[in-house]
Scaffold this active site. Sequence first.
Site, PDB file in Angstrom:
ATOM      1  N   TYR A 134       0.247   3.318   0.117  1.00 38.89           N
ATOM      2  CA  TYR A 134       1.530   3.015   0.832  1.00 38.89           C
ATOM      3  C   TYR A 134       2.188   4.622   0.984  1.00 38.89           C
ATOM      4  CZ  TYR A 134       0.833  -2.045   0.560  1.00 38.89           C
ATOM      5  OH  TYR A 134       0.190  -3.445   0.708  1.00 38.89           O
TER       6      TYR A 134
ATOM      7  N   LYS B 113      -6.617   0.057   1.386  1.00 39.16           N
ATOM      8  CA  LYS B 113      -5.687  -0.972   2.161  1.00 39.16           C
ATOM      9  C   LYS B 113      -4.920  -0.227   2.946  1.00 39.16           C
ATOM     10  CE  LYS B 113      -2.205  -4.660   1.920  1.00 39.16           C
ATOM     11  NZ  LYS B 113      -1.338  -5.219   0.917  1.00 39.16           N
TER      12      LYS B 113
ATOM     13  N   GLY C  97      -1.553 -11.929   3.741  1.00 38.61           N
ATOM     14  CA  GLY C  97      -1.135 -12.818   2.951  1.00 38.61           C
ATOM     15  C   GLY C  97       0.068 -13.588   3.608  1.00 38.61           C
TER      16      GLY C  97
END
Lengths: 323, 323, 323, 323, 323
Positions: free
Chosen positions: E189, E223, E294
Amino acid sequence: MSEPAVRASSPGSGMTPERPSGARAHRPSLHSLGLPPGKLARLKRLLYTHGPGGGTLLVLPIDQGLEHGPVDFFANPASLDPRYQYELARDGRFSAIALHIGLAEKYFHEYAGEVPLILKLNGKTGIPSDAQAFSALTGTVEDAVRLGADAVGYTVYVGSPAQDRDFHQLREVRAEADRFGMPLIVWAYPRGEAVAKKGGRESLYAIDYAARVALELGADVVKVNYPVASEKDAESPAPYNALHLGPEEAFRKVVESAGRALVLVSGGEKVSDAELLAKVRASMHAGATGIIFGRNMWQRPRDEALRLTRELHAIFREYAQPP
Amino acid sequence: MSEPAVRASSPGSGMTPERPSGARAHRPSLHSLGLPPGKLARLKRLLYTHGPGGGTLLVLPIDQGLEHGPVDFFANPASLDPRYQYELARDGRFSAIALHIGLAEKYFHEYAGEVPLILKLNGKTGIPSDAQAFSALTGTVEDAVRLGADAVGYTVYVGSPAQDRDFHQLREVRAEADRFGMPLIVWAYPRGEAVAKKGGRESLYAIDYAARVALELGADVVKVNYPVASEKDAESPAPYNALHLGPEEAFRKVVESAGRALVLVSGGEKVSDAELLAKVRASMHAGATGIIFGRNMWQRPRDEALRLTRELHAIFREYAQPP
Amino acid sequence: MSEPAVRASSPGSGMTPERPSGARAHRPSLHSLGLPPGKLARLKRLLYTHGPGGGTLLVLPIDQGLEHGPVDFFANPASLDPRYQYELARDGRFSAIALHIGLAEKYFHEYAGEVPLILKLNGKTGIPSDAQAFSALTGTVEDAVRLGADAVGYTVYVGSPAQDRDFHQLREVRAEADRFGMPLIVWAYPRGEAVAKKGGRESLYAIDYAARVALELGADVVKVNYPVASEKDAESPAPYNALHLGPEEAFRKVVESAGRALVLVSGGEKVSDAELLAKVRASMHAGATGIIFGRNMWQRPRDEALRLTRELHAIFREYAQPP
Amino acid sequence: MSEPAVRASSPGSGMTPERPSGARAHRPSLHSLGLPPGKLARLKRLLYTHGPGGGTLLVLPIDQGLEHGPVDFFANPASLDPRYQYELARDGRFSAIALHIGLAEKYFHEYAGEVPLILKLNGKTGIPSDAQAFSALTGTVEDAVRLGADAVGYTVYVGSPAQDRDFHQLREVRAEADRFGMPLIVWAYPRGEAVAKKGGRESLYAIDYAARVALELGADVVKVNYPVASEKDAESPAPYNALHLGPEEAFRKVVESAGRALVLVSGGEKVSDAELLAKVRASMHAGATGIIFGRNMWQRPRDEALRLTRELHAIFREYAQPP
Amino acid sequence: MSEPAVRASSPGSGMTPERPSGARAHRPSLHSLGLPPGKLARLKRLLYTHGPGGGTLLVLPIDQGLEHGPVDFFANPASLDPRYQYELARDGRFSAIALHIGLAEKYFHEYAGEVPLILKLNGKTGIPSDAQAFSALTGTVEDAVRLGADAVGYTVYVGSPAQDRDFHQLREVRAEADRFGMPLIVWAYPRGEAVAKKGGRESLYAIDYAARVALELGADVVKVNYPVASEKDAESPAPYNALHLGPEEAFRKVVESAGRALVLVSGGEKVSDAELLAKVRASMHAGATGIIFGRNMWQRPRDEALRLTRELHAIFREYAQPP
């Protein structure tokens, strides 16, 4: 899902009546928690063998001498001597007494076998600024094993800028607790400037978050404060800023967020008997496993405290549940 | 409760008279403390075999060279040589001498068997700012074991913003002391900006809190300063701000807060003989286990110091107590 | 006390004459120091087998390439090659050469057995701010053992705000040195804002304190600068602000504060031969064990340096002393 | 002194001519370095068995994806795939490829035995501020051993305020490299505000200091940038502020400061072929062991890069030297 | 090069059409990755045995209770109970569920063997400031092994000023993962002030860099978020500030930067079905290995989520690939 789906919320009155509203919430079954044998054995000792039993927990904490200083003992001078609390815990048939290494090493030997021990593993004084709230370790899981304790306690300050150090330390404690089969009780306290700006440390937002954090990080039991609604809730993130739950409903929400972490309600400052008992009944009804009351217990004269304890035992019996 | 309940406070005069007022407070029995064998053996050596005996402690500290620098030795130039203190401790039959690793490694071998050693484990210089007061380790419990010491000393700054590092370090020392059966003496000093704002480091509030912190964190013995009443007490938290205890009463309160941690009174700057002896008698009467006087001893010429020591022995004999 | 009590001060002239004034101070006997066998064996090698012998130390340091950069080598370009210093140390019969791991690993093998090695264990560059002065480890005691060194060197910045990290690191080095029987030489340098405000890093106050700190923390040998009187001494704490000692007297005071830590005098920037020799003689007379001169040696052409070295040997012979 | 004394400076033109001026500088003999067998075996593999041989090093680094991000790969899109660099290193007969753990674990297995691996052990992104420049470890010496690497690389930021952490970390890497016989290549980069104020990171002052630091801290090989004269040199400490050396002379000075650490010249941004070859020749003439060119290699199309590599091999052959 | 060179970019429309433009990108073959046997065995379990198979990954994360608090569960109250997600993962045939230690220890035992576990190893709350973003460990690789997990997850904040601590911690996790043969999934991130100034955390520049960092530091799977073009891209470093790629092209670029790290696309906030499916198809077409959704999953009612899951399975089947 094999657990009863009874934790649903129900409309509340905004007050805490004699008889709590809503359906009685069942606590998670001990056998559903996937616990290793050591944790199971020790938790059963706390929940079924000692104290009120029936899967409940009545804990007497005496760490205020560290957190607040001797100032808390003036209300009942006898309480300055740790034997007062040990004897209250023994004679009042508490499930356990919770305290730091020094009070364990110097006094527990006299009461070993009579009252179980929860070794509190971290703490701080209330003297310096709380802005970077963090409690360093005062003891270890290995100390707890050596002393014959049945659980350890750890305070995590949810929302503190020091959360990275806190999580790091908690992880080490949690790993040791897993290794030794020692139940882990997490004192989950919202703290810090950012919490203050989002409704404050007593808001449902903050306490609900704290309960979930404890579950996520591996608590077997989580100690939370009872949320208190206030005008500051309007500053909480949505949808908390518009929830307007009654106290019992709010607490039931917290219990649900804690999931399979058993919930202990903390007492806070001393209140009247009626208030206290109503709060206990509401908590148990909403799914709490028990209470951890310090000043509300040992700031009272011994006889008064023992009488109150008997009333708590009576309430707890109503909420007994098999393992 | 099996210990005599004689530590009750009594009205004091606000002064320290020849005969202390109030009932004589008994010290905790060594056998009530739940100590492991190694701690018990070493403490008995300090409390009964060496020094004045009868369960009392007369300790000579010589860590001022580190804490203050050689400046403290000008009053008595002979005291610059550590042999001066070693010989004073030996010839004055002190219970022990307390010092850092360097003075232990280089000098103790000449006096081993003649005067017990307390290895001071942490310290700092007085040169940089004290705002984040913290004393790093200069030695370890293992060093103490290797050198044949009978106890270790650790300074904790209660109230310092660095309390988390301090607690962390103290816990490691405490755990090692438990592991090796080495008695742990905690120098409990209030320090930091927050303390200054709550009455200051000499206030009853601060010293009382410090004594309790030492007990909670596992001290076997705690060294405290004698509280000094002042106008600043009004800034202490309630009820301290309104207590107005006399010095002996105040000190008795501190001894009670220390619980089963034995209490040593520190000397501070040099005062007159009469003041010193009155303070010692009052301290012992209030339940202290002994005193730790440095500058008040070795800043005096040897003969004068030895004469004073004999007077202290006489007082201590009055307060002898079986183990 | 078994050591001669000859370190008494004597009135000084304020200058450093050909013949130092006052009685000659004897150095501590090696056998009085309580050293473990490994330290004793290695120190004897440095003090009696190599170099001028007779219990003296003549050390050649070459860590300036790290502390100051190659800038120091311009005065004598040949000195940029570390072999210059190794050969000067060998041919000038120095007691040892002191340097960092890189110069040890890459060059010492050629001179092993010919000149003893002191492995300097920590250092820093002079580039960034010195406000939090702290030198990180560049090597370990284990490296020193592996390389066949006879001592290790450690720089502690007395008075730096980073003193807690420094003490922590020094303690670990000291413990390893104890474990392996490796003599520990401490470069004790006053540093930091607080020192600057109390007379500065060259003041007697600061150097005297630094010497004592080294003793307290376990140095076997302490390297200090020669104190320099200045108007800033008025800012030193009493009684230093009013002492007005001559240079030799001041240095004698520092030697006394160092107690049983042997004292090395450092050279600092290059000065004239006469000044240098007078300083050496005064130092030895005041109780120094030897000198550690870098730039004053290797910034000279080889022949000049060797000639100067012979003069130092002659002085040192006057101050020979049995072990 | 057994090594040829041929590193003497000579007057330079201020430019880098086809034929470098001054005497050719010989590199240190591998057998003079006192290396343990593991380091010797691995360095011989890099210097004599693979790549151009003859004691030279031609290294292809591909850590720019971490240090700068994928931005560096736009000039030659094929270079985004690490196989491009691996194949260039193999087909261009480089002495080794230098990269981080991820590119080693995921790709090296296809090229093992065909091109030696230098595992780069620390790094950082170029995104946040460089004020406290410090590169954390991304791999360990043990990783390098496990992967069959022949050397490890470590970046130290000389002059950064974080130098204490950097030295600490480098020492641990160095000790592990010693333990496993793994050659240590230090990327020595001047960095930080204080460097900027003393002539900047490309100044001779800064690069000369950096080379020496690498030697002092235990580098077997040091990677430096080629110093660039500029007006800012006037801010360098004396005598650097008045040196006015030509580029080749300046670089020769750096090589001398590096002593027995072999010197690699880094490439920096892409330049013309002529400039590149002249720089390489001048570097080798001044005593460099080789070059480490990344963007100057893999930002070129494969054929062009291979052609350039052949020219480098030709130059390197001129500077071959027995072990 | 043995992998198909099919990851070439192609002109895109700037939108995400029903059929993605450009050639279909093949994912790296598992056998080309040089994985140790344990990683290979576990990754095959995730990629071929469970979930949609064919080398794809469909992961259900439930760490939002820690990262955001219970606030995310209001949209679908049933989702507050972790069993909701476990059952969704099992009944929707996800490749794995990803969560923290607490939800693993308390709930996974009921689903073991039915749904693979990815133990998320670090996290933080969203309460305090994100300026020094860093997620401390909540669990370890050893916990993952003990619990029977098939991979571990680690969040690295690329660009945070705390990157040095982050890299340090990630390296330790990576080394443990190598030691135990545990696949390492890195949540990469972009974060921090410097990122905000260079186009922001959703820019291609930032996400492309983050993907490469994960590859360099040893991720087996990375990710990433899907990059979002915006006006702020003009502040990205060249040539990103002038690229103007369509979303699919931009994502394809990120996949290429990730090299042999398999790519998971994260979901972010809940969007419409059509948008979601188009994004998934475009991602798989551009070379993604799968998705990790999610809130886009468990914020939907169970039936709707399962229906969507079936559509994802259908898309994934189109992109099946042998190992």
